[in-house]
Motif scaffolding. Structure first.
Motif, PDB file in Angstrom:
ATOM      1  N   THR A   1      -3.365  -0.905  -3.298  1.00 55.45           N
ATOM      2  CA  THR A   1      -3.394  -2.716  -3.201  1.00 55.45           C
ATOM      3  C   THR A   1      -3.960  -3.179  -4.175  1.00 55.45           C
ATOM      4  OG1 THR A   1      -6.307  -1.104  -2.622  1.00 55.45           O
ATOM      5  CG2 THR A   1      -3.865  -2.337  -0.412  1.00 55.45           C
ATOM      6  N   ALA A   2      -4.880  -1.803  -5.684  1.00 50.14           N
ATOM      7  CA  ALA A   2      -5.041  -2.749  -7.026  1.00 50.14           C
ATOM      8  C   ALA A   2      -3.696  -2.466  -7.866  1.00 50.14           C
ATOM      9  CB  ALA A   2      -5.803  -1.704  -7.528  1.00 50.14           C
ATOM     10  N   LEU A   3      -2.665  -1.734  -7.782  1.00 47.72           N
ATOM     11  CA  LEU A   3      -1.617  -2.658  -8.255  1.00 47.72           C
ATOM     12  C   LEU A   3      -0.945  -3.346  -7.644  1.00 47.72           C
ATOM     13  CD1 LEU A   3       0.194   1.075  -7.798  1.00 47.72           C
ATOM     14  CD2 LEU A   3      -0.396   0.302 -10.598  1.00 47.72           C
ATOM     15  N   GLN A   4      -0.747  -3.694  -6.437  1.00 46.01           N
ATOM     16  CA  GLN A   4       0.127  -4.785  -6.281  1.00 46.01           C
ATOM     17  C   GLN A   4      -0.985  -6.238  -4.768  1.00 46.01           C
ATOM     18  OE1 GLN A   4       2.491  -5.616  -7.355  1.00 46.01           O
ATOM     19  NE2 GLN A   4       4.586  -5.657  -5.936  1.00 46.01           N
ATOM     20  N   PRO A   5      -1.873  -6.304  -5.475  1.00 43.09           N
ATOM     21  CA  PRO A   5      -2.928  -7.001  -4.106  1.00 43.09           C
ATOM     22  C   PRO A   5      -2.350  -8.272  -3.951  1.00 43.09           C
ATOM     23  CG  PRO A   5      -4.024  -7.489  -7.030  1.00 43.09           C
ATOM     24  CD  PRO A   5      -2.206  -6.416  -6.592  1.00 43.09           C
ATOM     25  N   ARG A   6      -1.196  -8.903  -3.629  1.00 38.82           N
ATOM     26  CA  ARG A   6      -0.668  -9.951  -3.323  1.00 38.82           C
ATOM     27  C   ARG A   6       0.425  -9.530  -2.206  1.00 38.82           C
ATOM     28  NH1 ARG A   6      -3.373 -12.747  -4.933  1.00 38.82           N
ATOM     29  NH2 ARG A   6      -3.799 -13.329  -7.109  1.00 38.82           N
ATOM     30  N   VAL A   7       0.039  -8.376  -2.113  1.00 43.48           N
ATOM     31  CA  VAL A   7       0.759  -7.804  -0.573  1.00 43.48           C
ATOM     32  C   VAL A   7       0.756  -7.602   0.238  1.00 43.48           C
ATOM     33  CG1 VAL A   7       3.181  -6.197  -0.054  1.00 43.48           C
ATOM     34  CG2 VAL A   7       3.429  -6.491  -2.352  1.00 43.48           C
ATOM     35  N   LEU A   8       0.659  -8.561   1.365  1.00 41.70           N
ATOM     36  CA  LEU A   8      -0.069  -8.541   2.505  1.00 41.70           C
ATOM     37  C   LEU A   8       0.148  -6.912   2.948  1.00 41.70           C
ATOM     38  CD1 LEU A   8       0.250 -11.888   3.621  1.00 41.70           C
ATOM     39  CD2 LEU A   8      -1.846 -10.940   2.792  1.00 41.70           C
ATOM     40  N   LEU A   9       1.032  -6.576   2.938  1.00 34.05           N
ATOM     41  CA  LEU A   9       1.371  -5.447   3.650  1.00 34.05           C
ATOM     42  C   LEU A   9       0.741  -4.321   3.594  1.00 34.05           C
ATOM     43  CD1 LEU A   9       3.550  -4.322   5.610  1.00 34.05           C
ATOM     44  CD2 LEU A   9       4.649  -3.843   3.303  1.00 34.05           C
ATOM     45  N   TYR A  10       0.060  -4.110   2.397  1.00 39.40           N
ATOM     46  CA  TYR A  10       0.052  -3.075   2.262  1.00 39.40           C
ATOM     47  C   TYR A  10      -1.782  -3.025   2.060  1.00 39.40           C
ATOM     48  CZ  TYR A  10       3.294  -1.997  -1.274  1.00 39.40           C
ATOM     49  OH  TYR A  10       5.096  -1.098  -2.188  1.00 39.40           O
ATOM     50  N   TRP A  11      -1.759  -4.148   2.076  1.00 38.10           N
ATOM     51  CA  TRP A  11      -4.157  -4.139   2.752  1.00 38.10           C
ATOM     52  C   TRP A  11      -3.798  -4.108   4.517  1.00 38.10           C
ATOM     53  CZ3 TRP A  11      -7.426  -4.342  -0.592  1.00 38.10           C
ATOM     54  CH2 TRP A  11      -7.079  -5.238  -2.065  1.00 38.10           C
ATOM     55  N   ASP A  12      -2.688  -4.406   4.976  1.00 34.38           N
ATOM     56  CA  ASP A  12      -2.997  -4.329   6.547  1.00 34.38           C
ATOM     57  C   ASP A  12      -2.896  -3.282   6.944  1.00 34.38           C
ATOM     58  OD1 ASP A  12      -3.415  -5.870   8.735  1.00 34.38           O
ATOM     59  OD2 ASP A  12      -1.499  -6.687   8.906  1.00 34.38           O
ATOM     60  N   ILE A  13      -1.813  -2.771   7.145  1.00 38.35           N
ATOM     61  CA  ILE A  13      -1.019  -1.390   7.126  1.00 38.35           C
ATOM     62  C   ILE A  13      -2.722  -0.571   6.358  1.00 38.35           C
ATOM     63  CG2 ILE A  13       0.464   0.116   7.352  1.00 38.35           C
ATOM     64  CD1 ILE A  13       2.446  -1.230   7.607  1.00 38.35           C
ATOM     65  N   ALA A  14      -2.540  -0.173   5.223  1.00 39.67           N
ATOM     66  CA  ALA A  14      -3.707   0.812   5.233  1.00 39.67           C
ATOM     67  C   ALA A  14      -4.746   0.554   5.388  1.00 39.67           C
ATOM     68  CB  ALA A  14      -4.508   0.152   3.629  1.00 39.67           C
ATOM     69  N   ALA A  15      -5.555  -0.663   5.890  1.00 37.10           N
ATOM     70  CA  ALA A  15      -6.564  -1.128   7.158  1.00 37.10           C
ATOM     71  C   ALA A  15      -6.093  -0.273   8.809  1.00 37.10           C
ATOM     72  CB  ALA A  15      -7.241  -2.957   7.701  1.00 37.10           C
ATOM     73  N   TRP A  16      -4.966  -1.029   9.041  1.00 39.41           N
ATOM     74  CA  TRP A  16      -4.682  -0.537  10.770  1.00 39.41           C
ATOM     75  C   TRP A  16      -5.009   1.083   9.698  1.00 39.41           C
ATOM     76  CZ3 TRP A  16      -0.156   2.307  11.032  1.00 39.41           C
ATOM     77  CH2 TRP A  16       0.818   2.943  12.597  1.00 39.41           C
ATOM     78  N   HIS A  17      -4.536   2.178   9.414  1.00 40.10           N
ATOM     79  CA  HIS A  17      -4.063   3.566   9.100  1.00 40.10           C
ATOM     80  C   HIS A  17      -5.681   3.840   9.168  1.00 40.10           C
ATOM     81  CE1 HIS A  17      -0.899   5.646   8.802  1.00 40.10           C
ATOM     82  NE2 HIS A  17       0.059   4.213   8.104  1.00 40.10           N
ATOM     83  N   MET A  18      -6.395   3.308   9.058  1.00 36.87           N
ATOM     84  CA  MET A  18      -8.102   3.889   8.721  1.00 36.87           C
ATOM     85  C   MET A  18      -8.966   3.321   9.897  1.00 36.87           C
ATOM     86  SD  MET A  18      -8.298   5.258   6.298  1.00 36.87           S
ATOM     87  CE  MET A  18      -7.216   5.914   5.308  1.00 36.87           C
ATOM     88  N   ALA A  19      -9.107   1.983  10.898  1.00 41.06           N
ATOM     89  CA  ALA A  19      -9.851   2.013  11.497  1.00 41.06           C
ATOM     90  C   ALA A  19      -9.037   2.666  12.675  1.00 41.06           C
ATOM     91  CB  ALA A  19      -9.376   0.086  11.331  1.00 41.06           C
ATOM     92  N   TRP A  20      -7.591   2.692  12.893  1.00 38.42           N
ATOM     93  CA  TRP A  20      -7.079   3.366  14.253  1.00 38.42           C
ATOM     94  C   TRP A  20      -7.234   4.653  14.003  1.00 38.42           C
ATOM     95  CZ3 TRP A  20      -7.227  -2.444  14.002  1.00 38.42           C
ATOM     96  CH2 TRP A  20      -7.642  -2.813  15.084  1.00 38.42           C
ATOM     97  N   ASN A  21      -5.650   4.736  13.245  1.00 32.54           N
ATOM     98  CA  ASN A  21      -5.713   5.907  13.474  1.00 32.54           C
ATOM     99  C   ASN A  21      -6.319   6.760  12.913  1.00 32.54           C
ATOM    100  OD1 ASN A  21      -3.206   5.384  13.982  1.00 32.54           O
ATOM    101  ND2 ASN A  21      -2.527   5.126  11.486  1.00 32.54           N
ATOM    102  N   ALA A  22      -6.912   7.346  11.662  1.00 31.55           N
ATOM    103  CA  ALA A  22      -7.810   8.036  10.415  1.00 31.55           C
ATOM    104  C   ALA A  22      -9.541   7.541  12.052  1.00 31.55           C
ATOM    105  CB  ALA A  22      -8.518   7.288   9.538  1.00 31.55           C
TER     106      ALA A  22
END
Lengths: 291, 274
Positions: free
Chosen positions: B97-118
């Motif tokens: 997300t630091a490398l590509q802060p404009r890609v919404l997909l990366y933020w969204d899926i990272a959040a989903w992995h943490m909040a749901w899966n982890a």
């Protein structure tokens, strides 16, 4: 050696020979590597969701295009003069009424033609793989989704939106402009370089420095309290080297940001201006060079 | 390669480049501003990233290969997910997300992995015998998911998708219906936002204690805005609130509930349905 009035036919003849020479050296073999990379990448990425797959396919393909075109520009341009000197072809050409600036322009056009063709081939291959994967995902979704026509249409629209978008075309155009600039810069370096290897090393270094030019410029103009020599070094870096970050818009374009037309044309114009400046500098150095 | 070059000519060439650079400088600065106003070239790379991606990775990022490096790290994060290495995933997601802060997909899926899966994995982690500690760990992962979304919103304030994901996270994982309602309302305020977001904002508001009057007004306003918003849940909640708030009979809605919804919100997350 002067050659009277400028002759487009002479320039085109030198450009044609340069292009043929580059093709004979099998420079297009890199296309094979690119093809394997993109096709391999697309089949491997099929494990991900379609948005991730398309995002990464675009990231990797445009990144690889940028890398291949830049290094192709450096390698092809750096070897032009040393090879002609080694083969003594340069003496045959310049003993005829061919001015040195026309000789250099012909050489540059030959490399630019090769770069244009490479951009078209790489871009075509990338778009073909992207469209094939898009069609495959669309078909898969049509067959697997048993919902209302409205929902199906909305899902298909989302897939189409994630795959191809028209901003990819200007992104590839800017990559070509960047590689043209690098070719012209390398040609300038090769006019005073002592060997082809030296020209490649210096051009590669300039390639990296060019990406930091923006940082040097901000450091210079930012009003940070530093020693005068640090500020002078930053100013020299900012003034002598091209701002290659200005041509790195594809990272944001693959993130879904659109590129306004005025930004696109200004970036292209900046690239053309840099190319012309480095060509003029190359002519100036080469004009009185002892061969 | 033989041949000598007059050093004076090289010096004059450098002076020529300095002069040309001075003339181009104002244009370069203007183009940079134009790019930034179009949200291009605005990602900044800091030394924290250098520590995470290493010297070679940082050099690649500086040399214009941010996007391919981000894709490579994303694949590594996917591999870490398959091995359920949640800590490693957080580090990799931070780098991506630091490398590509404009890609919404990366933020969204990272959040989903943490909040749901982890967080779900932490709750089922039998190596941790204390249930309280398992729950604490799960809450921490949910907080990490929220942090990704909030940082994503700061980097992309002009898009509704991450607000929608934040609303979903607040409703489903934090059970904070007031926060969910606010996030959905913010998402719905974008001109290109889908109509269901306004309904979700009102629905979450109706579940939030102390905001039922506000929820009733929102639902009523949606009801009056047209048939597109009149889905069964809206009628059900309106009727419930009419009773709870003791709305006079003549002001109540007497329409019948439609049989099927005209459109339903998609499953989570907003960018990548799974």
């Amino acid at each position: 050696m002067s050659g009277g009035s400028p002759s487009p036919s002479r320039i085109l003849a030198i450009a044609g020979n340069t292009f043929t020479d580059l093709v004979r050296q099998k420079v297009f073999l890199f296309l094979l590597i690119f093809s394997l990379m993109v096709i391999g990448c697309s089949s491997f990425l099929a494990r991900f969701s379609f948005q991730e797959e398309f995002q990464m396919l675009k990231d990797v393909s445009l990144g690889a295009m940028s890398l291949f075109l830049s290094f192709l520009a450096i390698l092809a341009s750096a070897m032009l003069l040393p090879r002609d000197l080694e083969d003594r072809t340069i003496f045959t050409i310049l003993s005829k009424p061919v001015p040195r600036h026309e000789y250099l322009l012909g050489k540059l056009f030959g490399v630019l033609y090769m770069l244009l063709l490479s951009t078209l081939l790489l871009g075509g291959l990338f778009l073909a793989v992207l469209l094939l994967r898009e069609q495959s995902v669309l078909l898969e979704t049509r067959n697997s989704l048993s919902s209302s026509p409205q929902e199906l249409e909305s899902a298909l629209a989302e897939i189409r939106q994630s795959a191809f978008n028209w901003n990819l075309i200007p992104a590839m155009g800017i990559l070509f402009v960047k590689s043209s600039l690098i070719a012209s810069l390398t040609l300038m370096i090769s006019t005073f370089a002592t060997s082809g290897l030296f020209a490649i090393l210096i051009s590669s270094s300039v390639y990296f420095i060019g990406h930091l030019q923006e940082t040097a410029r901000e450091y210079w103009l930012g009003g940070i309290a530093v020693h005068w020599w640090s500020r002078l070094s930053a100013a020299l870096l900012a003034l002598v080297f091209p701002d290659l970050q200005a041509f790195n818009l594809s990272d944001d374009i693959v993130a879904g940001k659109g590129i306004p037309m005025d930004v696109f044309w200004q970036t292209v114009a900046l690239g053309v201006l840099y190319t012309a400046i480095y060509y003029l500098a190359a002519c100036f150095v080469f004009q009185k060079r002892e061969l | 390669m033989t041949g000598r070059v007059n050093p004076l000519r090289v010096l004059v060439t450098i002076l020529f480049l300095v002069l040309a650079g001075s003339l181009i400088l104002p244009w370069q600065i203007e183009l940079q501003h134009l790019d930034r106003s179009a949200r291009l070239r605005s990602a900044t790379l800091d030394l924290g990233l250098r520590e995470r991606v290493g010297q070679a990775g940082f050099l690649a990022a500086l040399s214009g290969f941010r996007a391919p490096l981000a894709a490579f790290l994303w694949i590594s994060a996917h591999a870490a997910w398959e091995r359920t290495e949640w800590g490693k995933m957080v580090t990799l997601f931070d780098s991506v997300t630091a490398l590509q802060p404009r890609v919404l997909l990366y933020w969204d899926i990272a959040a989903w992995h943490m909040a749901w899966n982890a967080s779900a994995s932490a709750l089922q982690d039998l190596t941790q015998p204390s249930e309280a500690l398992r729950e604490r760990s799960a809450r921490q992962y949910v907080a990490l998911g929220r942090d990704f979304l909030e940082r994503g919103i700061r980097n992309n304030p002009d898009d509704y998708h991450l607000y929608e994901s934040l609303g979903r996270l607040a409703a489903a994982k934090e059970l904070n219906h007031a926060a969910a309602s606010d996030a959905y309302a913010k998402a719905a305020s974008f001109t290109n936002a889908p109509a269901y977001l306004s309904r979700l904002a009102a629905f979450e508001s109706s579940e939030s204690p102390g905001r039922q009057r506000e929820a009733y007004q929102r639902l009523l306003s949606l009801y009056r805005s047209g048939k597109q918003q009149r889905v069964p849940t809206l009628f059900k909640l309106l009727h419930e609130l009419e009773l709870k708030l003791d709305i006079p009979e003549d002001q109540r809605i007497h329409d019948t509930i439609p049989e099927a919804p005209s459109n339903v919100p998609p499953a989570s997350p907003s960018i990548t349905p799974r």
